[in-house]
Enzyme design. Structure first.
Site, PDB file in Angstrom:
ATOM      1  N   LYS A 198       0.914  -1.139  -0.066  1.00 21.12           N
ATOM      2  CA  LYS A 198      -0.009  -0.027   0.002  1.00 21.12           C
ATOM      3  C   LYS A 198       0.724   1.152   0.069  1.00 21.12           C
ATOM      4  O   LYS A 198       1.849   1.307   1.009  1.00 21.12           O
ATOM      5  CB  LYS A 198      -0.849  -0.002   1.364  1.00 21.12           C
ATOM      6  CG  LYS A 198      -1.769   1.301   1.644  1.00 21.12           C
ATOM      7  CD  LYS A 198      -2.503   1.242   2.700  1.00 21.12           C
ATOM      8  CE  LYS A 198      -3.405   0.330   2.936  1.00 21.12           C
ATOM      9  NZ  LYS A 198      -4.108   0.440   4.482  1.00 21.12           N
ATOM     10  N   LYS A 231      -7.285  -5.872  -3.711  1.00 14.09           N
ATOM     11  CA  LYS A 231      -7.553  -4.826  -2.674  1.00 14.09           C
ATOM     12  C   LYS A 231      -8.323  -3.730  -3.604  1.00 14.09           C
ATOM     13  O   LYS A 231      -7.545  -2.720  -4.096  1.00 14.09           O
ATOM     14  CB  LYS A 231      -6.751  -4.583  -1.964  1.00 14.09           C
ATOM     15  CG  LYS A 231      -7.307  -3.738  -0.503  1.00 14.09           C
ATOM     16  CD  LYS A 231      -7.769  -4.695   0.424  1.00 14.09           C
ATOM     17  CE  LYS A 231      -8.181  -3.817   1.700  1.00 14.09           C
ATOM     18  NZ  LYS A 231      -7.146  -3.584   2.514  1.00 14.09           N
ATOM     19  N   ASN A 277     -13.290  -6.195   9.763  1.00 10.60           N
ATOM     20  CA  ASN A 277     -12.380  -4.860   9.495  1.00 10.60           C
ATOM     21  C   ASN A 277     -12.399  -3.960  10.695  1.00 10.60           C
ATOM     22  O   ASN A 277     -13.597  -3.467  11.233  1.00 10.60           O
ATOM     23  CB  ASN A 277     -12.734  -3.905   8.238  1.00 10.60           C
ATOM     24  CG  ASN A 277     -11.502  -2.786   8.024  1.00 10.60           C
ATOM     25  OD1 ASN A 277     -10.672  -2.620   8.753  1.00 10.60           O
ATOM     26  ND2 ASN A 277     -11.516  -2.510   6.835  1.00 10.60           N
ATOM     27  N   GLU A 333      -8.878  -7.997  10.104  1.00  9.46           N
ATOM     28  CA  GLU A 333      -8.040  -6.971   9.282  1.00  9.46           C
ATOM     29  C   GLU A 333      -8.053  -5.566   9.975  1.00  9.46           C
ATOM     30  O   GLU A 333      -8.930  -5.292  10.858  1.00  9.46           O
ATOM     31  CB  GLU A 333      -9.139  -6.577   7.996  1.00  9.46           C
ATOM     32  CG  GLU A 333      -9.385  -7.829   7.389  1.00  9.46           C
ATOM     33  CD  GLU A 333     -10.477  -7.398   5.970  1.00  9.46           C
ATOM     34  OE1 GLU A 333     -10.617  -6.362   5.797  1.00  9.46           O
ATOM     35  OE2 GLU A 333     -11.144  -8.249   5.734  1.00  9.46           O
TER      36      GLU A 333
END
Length: 262
Positions: A58, A117, A186, A216
């Site tokens: 990321k 993603k 998440n 997550e």
């Protein structure tokens, strides 16, 4: 006032329409990646010789800005795979995360599953995911109806891809259906981007026990993984923890060594 997620979904629908016009499905289906046999996320996550970690590449995020604009996707993902990652997560959203489809194509050199993603709102993105080499797609309950989740997950399965369904709270438990065998919780609220690390543990007893469970976001310590393993989680998606380091691959390898010390 629109929150961050609403704004992302708004531009994502426009983006998908533009991509459809530029690269029709028929062309995607002729790409080399579309013919490859996808790897199984379930098999890699349950392999005792691996870590259970879905390690993420990321560059930036809407809440943190630039996280890492130095490291290459090739160097980072190969280091993750070599150190025992069960899966690679590659951001392909450009405007908010600085990712692209070419990042996933570059990561495909690794012989571990890859999660695309992104913010999937249309079957087209699933065809695209297979064509560029993904093995798993992400479906986010916060931006899809239950009917949309089930339809998209079934479509992914018809292409041989697995689905990671991401939920955030009890109100999204209804999005779990027969085609969503891997469920992620998440800890980050995608509307406010605040993190509550206990969210996963609070929800686990409400998720059908025949699902593979992923925790997550916000996982910074090996102790957290041990705690979540004891609670029943099988996998752990970790992104910023490694990407914010000078060398994400070295940071991941050191983390894995600590994890093995239990």
């Amino acid at each position: 006032m629109k929150n961050i997620l609403d704004k992302i979904i708004e531009y994502k629908r426009v983006e998908v329409a533009e991509r459809k016009a530029a690269m029709p499905v028929a062309k995607l289906e002729r790409m080399v990646g579309f013919e490859r046999e996808p790897l199984s996320l379930r098999a890699f996550l349950t392999d005792p010789g691996r870590t259970g970690i879905i390690a993420e590449f990321k560059r930036r995020s809407p809440s943190k800005g630039v996280i890492n604009d130095r490291s290459t996707v090739e160097a980072v993902t190969s280091a993750y795979a070599a150190a025992g990652a069960s899966c690679l997560s590659v951001l392909t959203d450009g405007p908010s995360f600085g990712g692209s489809s070419s990042d996933l194509v570059a990561a495909r050199a690794n012989a571990v599953p890859i999660l695309r993603k992104d913010f999937v709102v249309d079957e087209y993105q699933i065809v695209e995911a297979k064509a560029i080499g993904a093995d798993v797609i992400l479906l986010i309950a916060a931006c899809l109806s239950r009917e949309e989740v089930c339809r998209l997950a079934k479509f992914a399965r018809s292409l041989g891809l697995e689905t990671l369904l991401e939920i955030h709270g009890e109100d999204e438990l209804g999005h779990i259906c027969g085609a969503t065998q891997v469920v992620g919780v998440n800890n980050r609220d995608l509307k406010t981007f605040t993190v509550d690390i206990e969210r996963s543990i609070r929800l686990i007893d409400r998720i059908p026990n025949n699902r593979l469970l992923i925790a997550e976001s916000g996982i910074d310590k090996v102790e957290t993984i041990w705690q979540m393993k004891d609670a029943g989680f099988h996998g752990f998606l970790i992104g910023e923890r490694f990407m914010k380091e000078q060398d994400p691959g070295i940071a991941f390898a050191a983390f894995v060594q600590q994890l093995k010390m239990r």
